[in-house]
Scaffold this motif. Structure first.
Motif, PDB file in Angstrom:
ATOM      1  N   GLY A 222       0.784  -1.228   0.000  1.00 27.70           N
ATOM      2  CA  GLY A 222       0.000   0.000   0.000  1.00 27.70           C
ATOM      3  C   GLY A 222       0.814   1.275   0.000  1.00 27.70           C
ATOM      4  N   MET A 223       2.069   1.209   0.439  1.00 23.85           N
ATOM      5  CA  MET A 223       2.895   2.412   0.427  1.00 23.85           C
ATOM      6  C   MET A 223       4.282   2.028  -0.078  1.00 23.85           C
ATOM      7  N   LYS A 224       4.713   2.677  -1.151  1.00 24.86           N
ATOM      8  CA  LYS A 224       6.006   2.346  -1.762  1.00 24.86           C
ATOM      9  C   LYS A 224       7.022   3.423  -1.414  1.00 24.86           C
ATOM     10  N   PHE A 225       8.105   3.010  -0.785  1.00 25.79           N
ATOM     11  CA  PHE A 225       9.172   3.938  -0.409  1.00 25.79           C
ATOM     12  C   PHE A 225      10.363   3.740  -1.347  1.00 25.79           C
ATOM     13  N   ASN A 226      11.015   4.833  -1.719  1.00 28.68           N
ATOM     14  CA  ASN A 226      12.287   4.726  -2.434  1.00 28.68           C
ATOM     15  C   ASN A 226      13.257   5.702  -1.782  1.00 28.68           C
ATOM     16  N   SER A 227      14.123   5.147  -0.921  1.00 33.77           N
ATOM     17  CA  SER A 227      14.997   6.026  -0.125  1.00 33.77           C
ATOM     18  C   SER A 227      16.084   6.657  -0.993  1.00 33.77           C
ATOM     19  N   GLU A 228      16.523   5.950  -2.050  1.00 33.12           N
ATOM     20  CA  GLU A 228      17.562   6.520  -2.927  1.00 33.12           C
ATOM     21  C   GLU A 228      17.052   7.764  -3.641  1.00 33.12           C
ATOM     22  N   LEU A 229      15.795   7.688  -4.092  1.00 29.27           N
ATOM     23  CA  LEU A 229      15.225   8.800  -4.863  1.00 29.27           C
ATOM     24  C   LEU A 229      14.411   9.752  -3.986  1.00 29.27           C
ATOM     25  N   ASN A 230      14.328   9.436  -2.693  1.00 27.11           N
ATOM     26  CA  ASN A 230      13.582  10.295  -1.776  1.00 27.11           C
ATOM     27  C   ASN A 230      12.109  10.402  -2.173  1.00 27.11           C
ATOM     28  N   GLN A 231      11.485   9.251  -2.370  1.00 24.62           N
ATOM     29  CA  GLN A 231      10.096   9.235  -2.847  1.00 24.62           C
ATOM     30  C   GLN A 231       9.223   8.283  -2.027  1.00 24.62           C
ATOM     31  N   VAL A 232       7.970   8.630  -1.937  1.00 28.23           N
ATOM     32  CA  VAL A 232       6.945   7.753  -1.350  1.00 28.23           C
ATOM     33  C   VAL A 232       5.655   7.952  -2.149  1.00 28.23           C
ATOM     34  N   TYR A 233       4.946   6.862  -2.403  1.00 30.53           N
ATOM     35  CA  TYR A 233       3.593   7.004  -2.941  1.00 30.53           C
ATOM     36  C   TYR A 233       2.760   5.809  -2.515  1.00 30.53           C
ATOM     37  N   THR A 234       1.450   5.975  -2.589  1.00 33.27           N
ATOM     38  CA  THR A 234       0.565   4.918  -2.096  1.00 33.27           C
ATOM     39  C   THR A 234      -0.128   4.220  -3.259  1.00 33.27           C
ATOM     40  N   ILE A 235      -0.431   2.945  -3.050  1.00 35.26           N
ATOM     41  CA  ILE A 235      -1.199   2.187  -4.041  1.00 35.26           C
ATOM     42  C   ILE A 235      -2.228   1.316  -3.321  1.00 35.26           C
ATOM     43  N   TYR A 236      -3.444   1.693  -3.441  1.00 33.70           N
ATOM     44  CA  TYR A 236      -4.606   0.870  -3.136  1.00 33.70           C
ATOM     45  C   TYR A 236      -4.839   0.496  -1.666  1.00 33.70           C
ATOM     46  N   SER A 237      -3.880  -0.210  -1.012  1.00 34.25           N
ATOM     47  CA  SER A 237      -4.171  -0.777   0.313  1.00 34.25           C
ATOM     48  C   SER A 237      -3.964   0.261   1.418  1.00 34.25           C
ATOM     49  N   THR A 238      -4.857   1.232   1.461  1.00 38.92           N
ATOM     50  CA  THR A 238      -4.785   2.304   2.454  1.00 38.92           C
ATOM     51  C   THR A 238      -4.744   1.744   3.874  1.00 38.92           C
ATOM     52  N   ASN A 239      -5.472   0.629   4.086  1.00 40.69           N
ATOM     53  CA  ASN A 239      -5.522   0.020   5.423  1.00 40.69           C
ATOM     54  C   ASN A 239      -4.169  -0.470   5.921  1.00 40.69           C
TER      55      ASN A 239
END
Ligand SMILES: [Zn+2]
Length: 425
Positions: free
Chosen positions: A110-127
């Motif tokens: 539900g939440m994708k982190f990318n520490s190298e690129l300094n990014q976070v975004y969510t996909i579907y599984s909010t719970n």
């Protein structure tokens, strides 16, 4: 008897004696701080909700979040059981109730982190990253206060209210004033380039950490026309002042008021400017999916087949009938492939599993069936039915029979044979 066994038995008894059947969330007030380096979140959510007076407890989904505190004047106790937070309520209480939950943890999905690129975004599984009611048929408004490191941008559900700057972080306040189901709440954080566009009084925003402002404008060039097209087909105005598209990471996901697109998408559009199906698909979900929502995953095709089909319907008016026919031929060939492998099945799923083949049925057989239904009814009755269906169930929940009924009323035809053959069988 060991102490642990005793606790399990007691918890089991306690569990069975509770009833937490109904829950109607009215509003979420979320404060969330994703830590990109460690892939964790720290959150606090105030949930305003109603439950029947005779119900002695309530259950929220909490993924694998650790619950730190549960407060509220109607709370008597709480415990977690697997991915659920169960809260026992006081008997004497007044609706609506309000509960304040603090939590932290590492979201599994539900939440994708990318520490190298300094990014976070969510996909579907909010719970998985927010304590919530993970039921399709519960619509709530939400406000989000998202803390991000200094220098980063953030998109959230709803409209941006303000950005509070401090020496080492930025707080983005987002507010959504219309109710949507839990899976539409989300965020996207990164160091973005930006482009803007306009359609009527709606502002369109395009963000990406990889594309330039000019490239973003080129990628999403047709978005204003698409919004007008879906508004015309439904007779329902897009519900916000802004719509945001973010190109980052490696997934596609619609959320309320925005969507994220896989970075590879840009390449395919730049190679062939008519390959904009996914722009249409994610945008169509702002109507079919977010606002006209399948009651549960048994009727998931009503969300997805509509998104697939409506993107092609836009292609038809924008690029011409050949493009539409080519799209339909693709959906038919995916469906034929499933038939050949003995995998044809009803569009209604007893139990939905997100496999590639099941998606093939819900998305592509579903879109092909919408095409066949249009052929059966003719353009006038088909689009009349789609409009009436969309207006009748806007902000509500749908089952397949609701769609059938709307199409039958609009066309004044009995469609039971068609639905029997193409939808149920
Ligand atoms: Zn979709």
């Amino acid at each position: 008897m060991s102490r642990i066994l005793l606790i399990i038995l007691v918890a089991g008894l306690f569990h069975n004696s509770l009833s937490y059947g109904q829950l109607d969330v009215i509003h979420y007030n979320l404060k969330i701080n994703p830590d990109i380096g460690s892939g964790t979140v720290k959150g606090e959510v105030i949930i305003d909700f109603e439950v029947p007076q005779e119900q002695d407890s309530v259950m929220f989904a909490c993924g694998n979040m650790q619950i730190d505190e549960v407060n509220g004047k109607n709370v008597s106790s709480h415990y977690t059981d697997g991915n659920s937070l169960i809260i026992k309520l006081k008997k004497k209480r007044k609706s609506p109730l309000s509960i304040n939950i603090s939590y932290h943890g590492k979201p599994k999905n539900g939440m994708k982190f990318n520490s190298e690129l300094n990014q976070v975004y969510t996909i579907y599984s909010t719970n998985e990253w927010m304590v919530c009611n993970d039921t399709f048929s519960d619509r709530a408004t939400i406000e989000m206060e998202i803390t991000v490191p200094e220098g980063l941008d953030c998109v959230g559900s709803g409209e941006l209210q303000e950005i509070i700057e401090s020496s080492d972080n930025r707080i983005f306040k987002w507010q959504q004033s219309y109710g949507t189901p839990f899976y539409t709440y989300g965020l996207a954080i990164g160091d973005f380039n930006e482009a803007t566009d306009q359609v009527g009084d709606k502002e369109l925003k395009y963000y990406s950490p990889v594309l330039t402002s000019e490239e973003l404008k080129k990628l999403y060039l047709e978005t204003p026309k698409m919004i007008s097209f879906f508004e015309e087909k439904t007779g329902i105005e897009y519900p916000q002042k802004t719509y945001t598209q973010v190109l980052m990471g490696s997934f596609y996901q619609e959320m309320s008021g925005f969507a994220v697109f896989n970075e590879k998408y840009a390449e395919s559009v730049f190679n062939d400017s008519s390959e904009i199906h996914l722009t249409g698909h994610e945008l169509a979900h702002q109507w079919w999916g977010n606002m006209i929502t399948c009651k549960n995953l048994q009727h998931f095709w009503l969300n997805e087949a509509f998104a697939v089909y409506m993107a092609s319907a836009f292609h038809e008016v924008h690029f011409g009938p050949e493009k539409y026919e080519a799209d339909i031929a693709i959906y038919k060939s995916i469906y034929d492939g499933l038939v050949k492998r003995g995998l044809d099945r009803s569009l209604i799923f007893e139990k939905w599993k997100p496999t590639r083949d099941n998606r093939g049925i819900a998305y592509y057989k579903g879109a092909y069936v919408l095409h066949l239904l249009r052929q059966e009814l003719g353009d006038e009755a088909f689009w009349k039915g789609v409009k009436e269906y969309s207006q009748k169930y806007y902000g509500k929940f749908v089952e397949t029979k609701d769609f059938q009924e709307s199409m039958e009323q609009a066309s004044e035809k009995d469609l039971s044979e068609f639905f029997e053959k193409w939808v149920h069988n």
